[in-house]
Design a protein around this motif. Structure first.
Motif, PDB file in Angstrom:
ATOM      1  N   LEU A 102       0.853  -1.182   0.000  1.00 12.79           N
ATOM      2  CA  LEU A 102       0.000   0.000   0.000  1.00 12.79           C
ATOM      3  C   LEU A 102       0.892   1.236   0.000  1.00 12.79           C
ATOM      4  CD1 LEU A 102      -2.637  -0.972   2.738  1.00 12.79           C
ATOM      5  CD2 LEU A 102      -2.923  -1.057   0.245  1.00 12.79           C
ATOM      6  N   GLN A 103       0.314   2.395  -0.269  1.00 12.43           N
ATOM      7  CA  GLN A 103       1.105   3.631  -0.247  1.00 12.43           C
ATOM      8  C   GLN A 103       1.460   4.058   1.165  1.00 12.43           C
ATOM      9  OE1 GLN A 103      -1.084   6.463  -2.605  1.00 12.43           O
ATOM     10  NE2 GLN A 103      -0.210   5.680  -4.499  1.00 12.43           N
ATOM     11  N   ALA A 104       0.685   3.599   2.142  1.00 18.07           N
ATOM     12  CA  ALA A 104       0.943   3.902   3.553  1.00 18.07           C
ATOM     13  C   ALA A 104       0.773   2.613   4.347  1.00 18.07           C
ATOM     14  CB  ALA A 104      -0.025   4.974   4.050  1.00 18.07           C
ATOM     15  N   VAL A 105       1.076   2.654   5.629  1.00 24.15           N
ATOM     16  CA  VAL A 105       0.937   1.467   6.480  1.00 24.15           C
ATOM     17  C   VAL A 105      -0.512   0.996   6.527  1.00 24.15           C
ATOM     18  CG1 VAL A 105       1.194   0.572   8.838  1.00 24.15           C
ATOM     19  CG2 VAL A 105       2.959   2.043   7.864  1.00 24.15           C
ATOM     20  N   THR A 106      -1.448   1.951   6.561  1.00 28.49           N
ATOM     21  CA  THR A 106      -2.863   1.594   6.604  1.00 28.49           C
ATOM     22  C   THR A 106      -3.633   2.392   5.553  1.00 28.49           C
ATOM     23  OG1 THR A 106      -3.451   3.305   8.212  1.00 28.49           O
ATOM     24  CG2 THR A 106      -2.792   1.149   9.093  1.00 28.49           C
ATOM     25  N   THR A 107      -4.805   1.881   5.229  1.00 27.57           N
ATOM     26  CA  THR A 107      -5.755   2.620   4.412  1.00 27.57           C
ATOM     27  C   THR A 107      -7.149   2.378   4.966  1.00 27.57           C
ATOM     28  OG1 THR A 107      -6.623   3.063   2.203  1.00 27.57           O
ATOM     29  CG2 THR A 107      -6.068   0.770   2.695  1.00 27.57           C
ATOM     30  N   VAL A 147     -15.537  -6.443   1.347  1.00 27.98           N
ATOM     31  CA  VAL A 147     -15.107  -5.079   1.022  1.00 27.98           C
ATOM     32  C   VAL A 147     -15.879  -4.506  -0.166  1.00 27.98           C
ATOM     33  CG1 VAL A 147     -12.816  -5.334   2.037  1.00 27.98           C
ATOM     34  CG2 VAL A 147     -13.157  -5.874  -0.386  1.00 27.98           C
ATOM     35  N   ALA A 148     -16.948  -5.184  -0.561  1.00 22.36           N
ATOM     36  CA  ALA A 148     -17.768  -4.708  -1.678  1.00 22.36           C
ATOM     37  C   ALA A 148     -18.367  -3.341  -1.349  1.00 22.36           C
ATOM     38  CB  ALA A 148     -18.870  -5.714  -1.982  1.00 22.36           C
ATOM     39  N   GLU A 149     -18.730  -2.632  -2.382  1.00 22.38           N
ATOM     40  CA  GLU A 149     -19.282  -1.290  -2.201  1.00 22.38           C
ATOM     41  C   GLU A 149     -20.519  -1.304  -1.295  1.00 22.38           C
ATOM     42  OE1 GLU A 149     -20.254   2.577  -4.978  1.00 22.38           O
ATOM     43  OE2 GLU A 149     -19.408   0.774  -5.890  1.00 22.38           O
ATOM     44  N   VAL A 150     -21.349  -2.332  -1.398  1.00 23.25           N
ATOM     45  CA  VAL A 150     -22.562  -2.403  -0.566  1.00 23.25           C
ATOM     46  C   VAL A 150     -22.236  -2.625   0.909  1.00 23.25           C
ATOM     47  CG1 VAL A 150     -24.053  -3.178  -2.438  1.00 23.25           C
ATOM     48  CG2 VAL A 150     -22.899  -4.875  -1.004  1.00 23.25           C
ATOM     49  N   ALA A 151     -21.040  -3.099   1.208  1.00 21.01           N
ATOM     50  CA  ALA A 151     -20.626  -3.336   2.598  1.00 21.01           C
ATOM     51  C   ALA A 151     -19.629  -2.289   3.080  1.00 21.01           C
ATOM     52  CB  ALA A 151     -20.016  -4.737   2.721  1.00 21.01           C
ATOM     53  N   GLU A 152     -19.446  -1.238   2.317  1.00 19.77           N
ATOM     54  CA  GLU A 152     -18.401  -0.253   2.610  1.00 19.77           C
ATOM     55  C   GLU A 152     -18.513   0.372   4.000  1.00 19.77           C
ATOM     56  OE1 GLU A 152     -15.811   3.083   0.346  1.00 19.77           O
ATOM     57  OE2 GLU A 152     -17.257   1.880  -0.721  1.00 19.77           O
ATOM     58  N   THR A 153     -19.718   0.555   4.511  1.00 18.76           N
ATOM     59  CA  THR A 153     -19.873   1.173   5.826  1.00 18.76           C
ATOM     60  C   THR A 153     -19.305   0.300   6.938  1.00 18.76           C
ATOM     61  OG1 THR A 153     -22.100   0.266   6.072  1.00 18.76           O
ATOM     62  CG2 THR A 153     -21.910   2.505   5.152  1.00 18.76           C
ATOM     63  N   GLU A 154     -19.135  -0.995   6.687  1.00 17.90           N
ATOM     64  CA  GLU A 154     -18.571  -1.908   7.688  1.00 17.90           C
ATOM     65  C   GLU A 154     -17.046  -1.947   7.652  1.00 17.90           C
ATOM     66  OE1 GLU A 154     -20.392  -5.761   7.505  1.00 17.90           O
ATOM     67  OE2 GLU A 154     -22.356  -4.881   7.099  1.00 17.90           O
ATOM     68  N   PHE A 155     -16.448  -1.439   6.570  1.00 22.22           N
ATOM     69  CA  PHE A 155     -14.990  -1.472   6.430  1.00 22.22           C
ATOM     70  C   PHE A 155     -14.356  -0.484   7.410  1.00 22.22           C
ATOM     71  CE2 PHE A 155     -10.961  -0.163   4.461  1.00 22.22           C
ATOM     72  CZ  PHE A 155     -10.355  -1.397   4.316  1.00 22.22           C
ATOM     73  N   VAL A 156     -13.327  -0.940   8.136  1.00 20.45           N
ATOM     74  CA  VAL A 156     -12.631  -0.083   9.092  1.00 20.45           C
ATOM     75  C   VAL A 156     -11.298   0.364   8.490  1.00 20.45           C
ATOM     76  CG1 VAL A 156     -11.694   0.109  11.424  1.00 20.45           C
ATOM     77  CG2 VAL A 156     -13.774  -1.235  11.025  1.00 20.45           C
ATOM     78  N   TYR A 157     -10.372  -0.569   8.268  1.00 22.58           N
ATOM     79  CA  TYR A 157      -9.107  -0.237   7.626  1.00 22.58           C
ATOM     80  C   TYR A 157      -8.361  -1.513   7.272  1.00 22.58           C
ATOM     81  CZ  TYR A 157      -6.488  -1.134  11.988  1.00 22.58           C
ATOM     82  OH  TYR A 157      -5.938  -1.705  13.100  1.00 22.58           O
ATOM     83  N   ALA A 158      -7.314  -1.339   6.473  1.00 23.22           N
ATOM     84  CA  ALA A 158      -6.418  -2.439   6.121  1.00 23.22           C
ATOM     85  C   ALA A 158      -5.007  -2.049   6.561  1.00 23.22           C
ATOM     86  CB  ALA A 158      -6.456  -2.718   4.634  1.00 23.22           C
ATOM     87  N   LEU A 159      -4.271  -3.033   7.020  1.00 23.25           N
ATOM     88  CA  LEU A 159      -2.910  -2.860   7.517  1.00 23.25           C
ATOM     89  C   LEU A 159      -1.955  -3.643   6.632  1.00 23.25           C
ATOM     90  CD1 LEU A 159      -0.839  -2.121   9.814  1.00 23.25           C
ATOM     91  CD2 LEU A 159      -1.519  -4.266  10.888  1.00 23.25           C
ATOM     92  N   ASP A 160      -0.992  -2.964   6.047  1.00 21.35           N
ATOM     93  CA  ASP A 160       0.021  -3.575   5.195  1.00 21.35           C
ATOM     94  C   ASP A 160       1.152  -4.061   6.102  1.00 21.35           C
ATOM     95  OD1 ASP A 160       2.411  -3.853   3.562  1.00 21.35           O
ATOM     96  OD2 ASP A 160       1.302  -2.820   1.974  1.00 21.35           O
ATOM     97  N   ILE A 161       1.338  -5.364   6.174  1.00 22.00           N
ATOM     98  CA  ILE A 161       2.322  -5.956   7.092  1.00 22.00           C
ATOM     99  C   ILE A 161       3.755  -5.550   6.728  1.00 22.00           C
ATOM    100  CG2 ILE A 161       3.238  -8.106   8.064  1.00 22.00           C
ATOM    101  CD1 ILE A 161       0.325  -7.418   8.920  1.00 22.00           C
ATOM    102  N   LYS A 162       4.103  -5.594   5.449  1.00 21.07           N
ATOM    103  CA  LYS A 162       5.460  -5.231   5.029  1.00 21.07           C
ATOM    104  C   LYS A 162       5.752  -3.770   5.366  1.00 21.07           C
ATOM    105  CE  LYS A 162       8.694  -5.465   1.171  1.00 21.07           C
ATOM    106  NZ  LYS A 162       9.673  -6.394   1.705  1.00 21.07           N
ATOM    107  N   ARG A 163       4.818  -2.887   5.069  1.00 18.44           N
ATOM    108  CA  ARG A 163       5.004  -1.469   5.397  1.00 18.44           C
ATOM    109  C   ARG A 163       5.107  -1.263   6.899  1.00 18.44           C
ATOM    110  NH1 ARG A 163       5.844   2.820   1.987  1.00 18.44           N
ATOM    111  NH2 ARG A 163       4.990   2.389  -0.042  1.00 18.44           N
ATOM    112  N   ALA A 164       4.297  -1.992   7.659  1.00 18.88           N
ATOM    113  CA  ALA A 164       4.332  -1.857   9.110  1.00 18.88           C
ATOM    114  C   ALA A 164       5.697  -2.278   9.669  1.00 18.88           C
ATOM    115  CB  ALA A 164       3.220  -2.688   9.751  1.00 18.88           C
ATOM    116  N   ARG A 165       6.279  -3.306   9.102  1.00 24.20           N
ATOM    117  CA  ARG A 165       7.593  -3.759   9.569  1.00 24.20           C
ATOM    118  C   ARG A 165       8.687  -2.756   9.213  1.00 24.20           C
ATOM    119  NH1 ARG A 165       7.954  -8.410  12.024  1.00 24.20           N
ATOM    120  NH2 ARG A 165       6.462 -10.057  11.610  1.00 24.20           N
ATOM    121  N   ALA A 166       8.496  -2.055   8.083  1.00 19.90           N
ATOM    122  CA  ALA A 166       9.502  -1.067   7.644  1.00 19.90           C
ATOM    123  C   ALA A 166       9.479   0.126   8.571  1.00 19.90           C
ATOM    124  CB  ALA A 166       9.234  -0.643   6.210  1.00 19.90           C
TER     125      ALA A 166
END
Length: 179
Positions: A113-118, A160-179
């Protein structure tokens, strides 16, 4: 677990090497991720409530080795187990959180990802549409019988479908987090 995945690949007539992104082929990354799924499915994990703890928010997470040994896991436990295995296989894993749930992902190319989370589910959907990322529902591995990997991917897409978007919180990129 990685050795078991290698054995799955060998039995399928594929190279048993757990070689991350070396082939530069998305299909090879998919094969490795699918073999990890099959290795975990063969373990016949049981879905279980989180371990007792004193936290008021969140939950205590079982380590991947504890899950492997005990055979008990929550959605967060199975997600961490898969993320750890993918990372050990030399692949870039991602953990996505929706309201009260977690699922795992893997980049099919050596990217992050471009950042650790999105907090943009649309970013994940775009990457899935471009065959750069797969997300999968890890709890389906605890079913009797365990679901196939493709079924887990379809369930991940729905999370993560558009109809379920309100339930999405965030995603964490493990490689970025380790960096």
């Amino acid at each position: 677990m990685i050795k078991s995945a290698s054995d799955v690949l060998r039995r399928a007539g594929k190279s048993p090497a757990i070689d991350g992104y070396q082939s530069r082929k998305r299909t090879r990354v998919y094969e490795i991720a699918s073999a990890i799924w099959s290795a975990v499915a063969a373990k016949r994990l049981t879905y279980s409530e989180p371990p007792t703890s004193f936290e008021r928010q969140g939950q205590k997470v079982r380590t991947p080795s504890h899950v492997w040994e005990s055979g008990l896991a929550t959605c967060l436990d199975t997600t961490v187990l898969f993320a750890a295995a993918l990372e050990q296989a030399g692949l870039n894993a991602l953990v996505a959180f929706t309201e009260g749930h977690a699922l795992c992902g893997v980049f099919l190319q050596p990217q992050t990802l471009q950042a650790v989370t999105t907090d943009e589910a649309a970013d994940l959907r775009r990457r899935m549409d471009l065959d750069e990322l797969i997300l999968f529902e890890t709890t389906l591995v605890t079913g009797e019988p365990p679901a196939r990997f493709m079924q887990a991917i379809e369930a991940g897409k729905r999370r993560v479908a558009e109809v379920a978007e309100t339930e999405f919180v965030y995603a964490l990129d493990i490689k970025r987090a380790r960096a």
